[in-house]
Write a protein that holds these residues in place. Sequence first.
Motif, PDB file in Angstrom:
ATOM      1  N   PHE A   1       0.829  -1.211   0.000  1.00  0.00           N
ATOM      2  CA  PHE A   1       0.000   0.000   0.000  1.00  0.00           C
ATOM      3  C   PHE A   1       0.859   1.255   0.000  1.00  0.00           C
ATOM      4  CE2 PHE A   1      -3.934  -2.210   1.695  1.00  0.00           C
ATOM      5  CZ  PHE A   1      -4.639  -1.978   0.516  1.00  0.00           C
ATOM      6  N   GLY A   2       1.890   1.233   0.834  1.00  0.00           N
ATOM      7  CA  GLY A   2       2.803   2.384   0.929  1.00  0.00           C
ATOM      8  C   GLY A   2       3.345   2.762  -0.435  1.00  0.00           C
ATOM      9  N   PHE A   3       3.818   1.729  -1.165  1.00  0.00           N
ATOM     10  CA  PHE A   3       4.402   2.001  -2.479  1.00  0.00           C
ATOM     11  C   PHE A   3       3.345   2.482  -3.479  1.00  0.00           C
ATOM     12  CE2 PHE A   3       8.270   0.083  -1.023  1.00  0.00           C
ATOM     13  CZ  PHE A   3       9.223   0.740  -1.770  1.00  0.00           C
ATOM     14  N   VAL A   4       2.149   1.889  -3.424  1.00  0.00           N
ATOM     15  CA  VAL A   4       1.081   2.304  -4.350  1.00  0.00           C
ATOM     16  C   VAL A   4       0.770   3.780  -4.131  1.00  0.00           C
ATOM     17  CG1 VAL A   4      -1.365   2.038  -4.912  1.00  0.00           C
ATOM     18  CG2 VAL A   4       0.075   0.021  -4.640  1.00  0.00           C
ATOM     19  N   VAL A   5       0.611   4.159  -2.857  1.00  0.00           N
ATOM     20  CA  VAL A   5       0.310   5.557  -2.539  1.00  0.00           C
ATOM     21  C   VAL A   5       1.446   6.460  -3.027  1.00  0.00           C
ATOM     22  CG1 VAL A   5      -0.027   7.213  -0.668  1.00  0.00           C
ATOM     23  CG2 VAL A   5      -1.181   4.999  -0.591  1.00  0.00           C
ATOM     24  N   ALA A   6       2.684   6.027  -2.729  1.00  0.00           N
ATOM     25  CA  ALA A   6       3.840   6.837  -3.148  1.00  0.00           C
ATOM     26  C   ALA A   6       3.861   7.011  -4.669  1.00  0.00           C
ATOM     27  CB  ALA A   6       5.131   6.178  -2.672  1.00  0.00           C
TER      28      ALA A   6
END
Length: 316
Positions: free
Chosen positions: A243-248
């Motif tokens: 999720f962190g990477f998707v948001v980033a």
Amino acid sequence: MKKLSVIVPCYNEEECIPLFYKTVSETVKQLPVELEFVFVDDGSRDRTLPVLRELARGDERVRYLSFSRNFGKEAALFAGLQAAKGDLVSVMDADLQDPPELLLTMYKGIEEEGYDCVGCRRTDRKNEPKVRSAFARLFYRLINRMADTEIVDGARDFRMMTRRMTDAILSLPERDRFSKELFSWVGFKTKWLEYENRERAAGKTKWNFKKLTRYAVGGIEGATTSLLKVNLWMAFLFLLACFGFVVADIVLAALGEYVSALFILLPVLFFIAFALLLGLFVVSEYIKKIFVQVRGRPVYLVRESAEDLRAGEGRQ
Ligand code: UDP
Ligand code: MG
């Protein structure tokens, strides 16, 4: 008169046994019981067996079993429990680190105060290497956080219990036995006596760091299946990272920044890891069920019934 069985696992205890035998016989004289010694020679390589033979020849209260090789203290304890015929059963180390005079207090706890079991815990770890104490503390903290039943820190195997509790322990059919947990799992009313650590009467401790580690890890594995939850925690960690990477990536794209292929690929990889770990967790849930089923512990244990009351065996 009630019979008291004293079970003694012995591994290379030639020096301790005669002293142990003398002290315990003397002490138990003060109790209105018939005494029985059940020595279990755990494949000793010194003169333990000849010493036991000698004792058994001279005193018919002395019984012994001698293993074909060293099977470990847990096996010796189990063999002793199976062999014991007493109405009261006590477990003691051969090295007199378990103070025999406590047998008197234990007897009182059971016969007068109505406990099913009186156990002992050391209040200190003097005379023990510091590293060993630190690891022991860590072990108790870990296992108590994970297991359902409490494993008392510093509790020794030294205890006295009723026939009913002994039978309850024998009714747990598992091969891989960790007595500290079994004693607590069966329930019953247990009283704890405290005493200060003592030095061995003679000989050396049979535990080294490797043996102790194996004992501790085996204990945790046997007492709890909560280690299996690691899969679930790891799965969520990967999901979070994904999720962190998707948001980033979205934020970077929205800002019109360049998003590298690696940054797009990583969340995909993390998601795959999440999916695999989740699958593993599902499998481990079934393994847990199989573990419980195979271990075959009874669904419940009875402490008292109306039949006992009528037979005059009801306890306070
Ligand atoms: N013991 C045993 N088999 C083994 C190791 C130990 O029967 O493989 C017995 C040993 O003879 C003693 C008791 O278990 O009566 C406790 O051992 P020890 O005193 O070495 O342990 P410690 O008191 O240092 O924890
Ligand atoms: Mg000892």
